[in-house]
Design a protein around this motif. Structure first.
Motif, short mmCIF file in Angstrom:
data_model
loop_
_atom_site.label_atom_id
_atom_site.label_comp_id
_atom_site.label_asym_id
_atom_site.label_seq_id
_atom_site.Cartn_x
_atom_site.Cartn_y
_atom_site.Cartn_z
N PRO A 91 79.61 49.33 45.60
CA PRO A 91 79.10 48.75 44.36
C PRO A 91 78.03 49.67 43.76
O PRO A 91 77.22 50.25 44.50
CB PRO A 91 78.48 47.42 44.80
N LYS A 92 78.03 49.79 42.46
CA LYS A 92 77.06 50.69 41.82
C LYS A 92 75.65 50.15 42.05
O LYS A 92 75.39 48.98 41.84
CB LYS A 92 77.35 50.78 40.32
N PHE A 93 74.77 51.01 42.55
CA PHE A 93 73.42 50.50 42.84
C PHE A 93 72.34 51.24 42.06
O PHE A 93 71.18 51.03 42.26
CB PHE A 93 73.13 50.52 44.34
N VAL A 94 72.76 52.08 41.14
CA VAL A 94 71.77 52.66 40.23
C VAL A 94 72.28 52.40 38.82
O VAL A 94 73.40 52.76 38.49
CB VAL A 94 71.59 54.17 40.47
N LYS A 96 72.62 52.90 34.86
CA LYS A 96 72.48 54.05 33.96
C LYS A 96 71.25 53.87 33.09
O LYS A 96 70.94 52.76 32.67
CB LYS A 96 73.73 54.15 33.07
N HIS B 138 76.78 58.63 40.85
CA HIS B 138 76.63 57.37 40.11
C HIS B 138 77.32 57.39 38.75
O HIS B 138 77.52 56.35 38.15
CB HIS B 138 75.15 57.06 39.89
N ALA B 141 82.18 56.65 37.73
CA ALA B 141 83.00 55.44 37.63
C ALA B 141 82.10 54.33 37.11
O ALA B 141 80.93 54.28 37.45
CB ALA B 141 83.55 55.08 39.01
N PRO B 142 82.65 53.44 36.25
CA PRO B 142 81.79 52.46 35.59
C PRO B 142 81.17 51.42 36.54
O PRO B 142 80.03 51.04 36.35
CB PRO B 142 82.71 51.80 34.57
N TYR B 143 81.91 50.98 37.54
CA TYR B 143 81.39 49.89 38.36
C TYR B 143 81.09 50.29 39.80
O TYR B 143 80.67 49.47 40.60
CB TYR B 143 82.38 48.70 38.35
N HIS B 144 81.39 51.52 40.11
CA HIS B 144 81.21 51.95 41.50
C HIS B 144 80.35 53.20 41.61
O HIS B 144 80.29 54.00 40.68
CB HIS B 144 82.56 52.23 42.17
N THR B 145 79.71 53.30 42.76
CA THR B 145 79.09 54.57 43.14
C THR B 145 80.06 55.24 44.09
O THR B 145 80.61 54.60 44.99
CB THR B 145 77.74 54.31 43.83
#
Lengths: 97, 484
Positions: A91-94, A96, B138, B141-145
């Motif tokens: 899951p993205k944790f930083v 933008k 980061h 990709a829009p929703y993932h790292t």
């Protein structure tokens, strides 16, 4: 030692886990039960006993600096819950900027 | 005039991460290589799979001891590894294997040279062994790292200085010395842009004369030595401005932005990181014996500081020349080879930093690829010193031929091309007579006091000799003849 909600919050933060209401109550109880079980060891006097870190007395267990391929790229990614052809995905944790 | 900034003294300590040149990783046998496809330098150990056991790489210990010896550190006899626990996607085990209570090197120092020629020692707290983390991406990709674990487990040395640095220029010099040293030792490529050498700066300011350090701020993300200097300058000014305004600031980690030249807050350190260090039970202790240390010591190359002092004190080179030569190991090694074959040190410097350097620049060559062996250049210098050829002929004629035929002796080249100086007085006198016969009126003028005509006669004689006569000898013979 007594585990309270504050300690659980701290530990949960470090492990990136979340406990709410009942589950938090349950983990507080679990941790306290585990600790009191281990506290049994306090009955022993360990003043002159040094901590046991290693299971053997071996030292200098070293390897040569050489490359051995043990698994492939595909095998490495195989067990990942989320992945693409190149990367592990988390899951993205930083956010933008 | 003193400004508010002169009332304060900056206090700076640097942490340098040195990515080691090894084939395999620190605790597993997957490759330590930069630039491969993502997640191809991997192994169950570096992926942090359960049930795997790390095994330490010999080379990492050797590199650490090398650096320690080069910095005059104390080498720790009994080394333990430790786990530093934190949660991050690029750290699959959930802990970094590092050293906590028993860093492999303690004490020691790096010597920097101030502009006034004096030296300052920046003392080291410690150097310890650890492993790098993977890389998080980061912005793809829009929703993932995206996580690439190629770098996970790559061996690092972390070198921590005492807060001995007082100026941004000193930080610049310190890092320049560290980079030079790791390159001489061949333990790291020293490339800050690619991140194989990384630096974090701990910066605070205090009133001059005070003994109590101010609030410390850690600055990260500086990808060149120059940017470390810029970040320190910015941060010193920012802190003093705040203090002079009566404001306080938190102890925190700040990021440097190379575009704006500013730092901004990354995270507060007030809730201190709880790394829960404990000894790593999966790696047995490493005992380093005196014998091993001496064995490593015997493999150390000559170090830049040693060579610099030797060149200045024993060979009488200027500090400038000595500095330029020792700046890069390969140039210094070429020079070492060169002066093993000639004692004309000054000429050796001039050839290396003059003709050879410009060849390297023109051909975009490194000195390792330079075709002419040092002994050949030494032979060329000898030809000049023995008056067999003039410097001009050596530089403009013999040297270019030598580049084409690097194995041919400079003497043979000069001889076969008739470039050897004609130093027998008879043939030179022959030329002189011709010239004097050609310009009777000029000779008269000379005799009447126009002595600057000597240059014209010399030029003519030189032309007749096809440029290879010894100018000193022509001068001598000409004067004699004209003053008869």
């Amino acid at each position: 030692m007594k585990i309270d909600h504050k300690t659980v919050d701290h530990l949960a933060h470090l492990a990136r886990l979340e406990f709410e209401n009942e589950s938090k109550e349950a983990i507080v109880n679990d941790l306290n039960r585990i600790l009191s079980f281990v506290e049994k060891l306090d009955e022993l006097n360990t003043d002159n006993v040094s901590p046991l870190i290693y299971m053997t007395d071996e030292t200098n267990v070293l390897r040569e600096d050489s490359i051995h391929e043990t698994i492939s790229h595909a095998q490495a990614l195989k067990n990942a819950p989320k992945k693409d052809s190149d990367y592990f995905r988390v899951p993205k944790f930083v956010e933008k900027k | 005039m003193d400004t508010i900034y002169d009332k304060y003294e900056p206090v700076i300590g640097l942490e340098v991460h040195i990515q080691l040149l090894t084939r395999s990783k620190a605790y597993s046998s997957d490759a330590n290589e930069y630039g491969n496809m993502p997640n191809t330098n991997i192994d169950p150990i570096s992926l942090g799979h359960p049930g795997t056991l790390p095994k330490a790489n010999k080379k990492v210990i050797e590199h650490a001891v090398k650096l320690g010896l080069a910095c005059n550190c104390h080498i720790t006899e009994v080394n333990q590894y430790a786990r530093k626990n934190y949660f991050y996607a690029d750290l699959p085990k959930g802990y970094q294997i590092t050293q906590d209570k028993t860093p492999i090197c303690t004490g020691g120092h790096i010597t920097i040279k101030n502009d006034d020629g004096t030296e300052k020692q920046i003392f080291l707290t410690r150097i310890h062994m650890e492993e790098d983390a993977g890389k998080n991406i980061h912005d793809q990709a829009p929703y993932h790292t995206l996580v690439d674990l190629n770098r996970a487990g790559v061996p690092l040395l972390e070198m921590v200085s005492e807060p001995d640095i007082r100026k941004s220029e000193e930080a610049y010099k310190y890092l320049t010395e560290v980079r030079k040293l790791v390159r001489y030792l061949d333990i790291c490529d020293g490339n800050m842009e690619e991140g194989s050498l990384r630096c974090d700066a701990n910066i605070s300011v205090m009133k001059k004369g005070s003994t109590e350090f101010g609030t410390k701020v850690e600055v990260k993300n500086m990808n060149s030595i120059r940017n470390v200097q810029r970040a320190i300058e910015y941060e010193i000014k920012r802190q003093i401005d705040l203090l002079e305004n009566g404001e306080s600031f938190p102890m925190e980690t700040r990021n440097f932005d190379a575009v704006t030249g500013k730092t901004h807050s990354l995270r507060s350190k007030e809730a201190a990181n709880d790394y829960r260090y404990f000894p790593e039970p999966d790696l047995q202790p490493v005992i380093i014996s005196e014998k091993y240390i001496e064995q490593v010591r015997s493999t150390l190359p000559p170090l830049p500081d040693f060579l610099f002092k030797k060149y200045v004190n024993q060979y009488g080179l200027s500090e400038y020349d000595a500095g330029v030569i020792t700046d890069s190991k390969s140039i210094a090694l070429y020079f070492e080879d060169l002066i093993a074959n000639t004692t004309n040190y000054k000429a050796a410097v001039n050839w290396l930093m003059g003709d050879i350097k410009s060849t390297l620049n023109q051909e975009a060559l490194s000195i390792e690829k330079f075709p002419v062996k040092p002994a050949q250049i030494a032979a060329l210098i000898q030809l000049i010193d023995e008056n067999k050829i003039s410097h001009t002929v050596a530089s403009q004629k013999v040297y270019p031929k030598l580049l084409e035929q690097p194995d041919k002796s400079p003497y043979d080249i000069a001889e076969q091309n008739n470039w050897l100086q004609q130093n027998d007085a008879n043939s030179l006198n022959e030329f002189i007579n011709q010239v004097i016969g050609k310009y009777p009126d000029k000779v008269q003028d000379y005799k009447n006091g126009k002595t600057n005509l000597l240059g014209l006669f010399m030029g003519e004689v030189m032309k007749l000799s096809k440029g290879v006569a010894d100018p000193k000898l022509i001068n001598e013979l000409l004067k004699k003849k004209l003053e008869e």
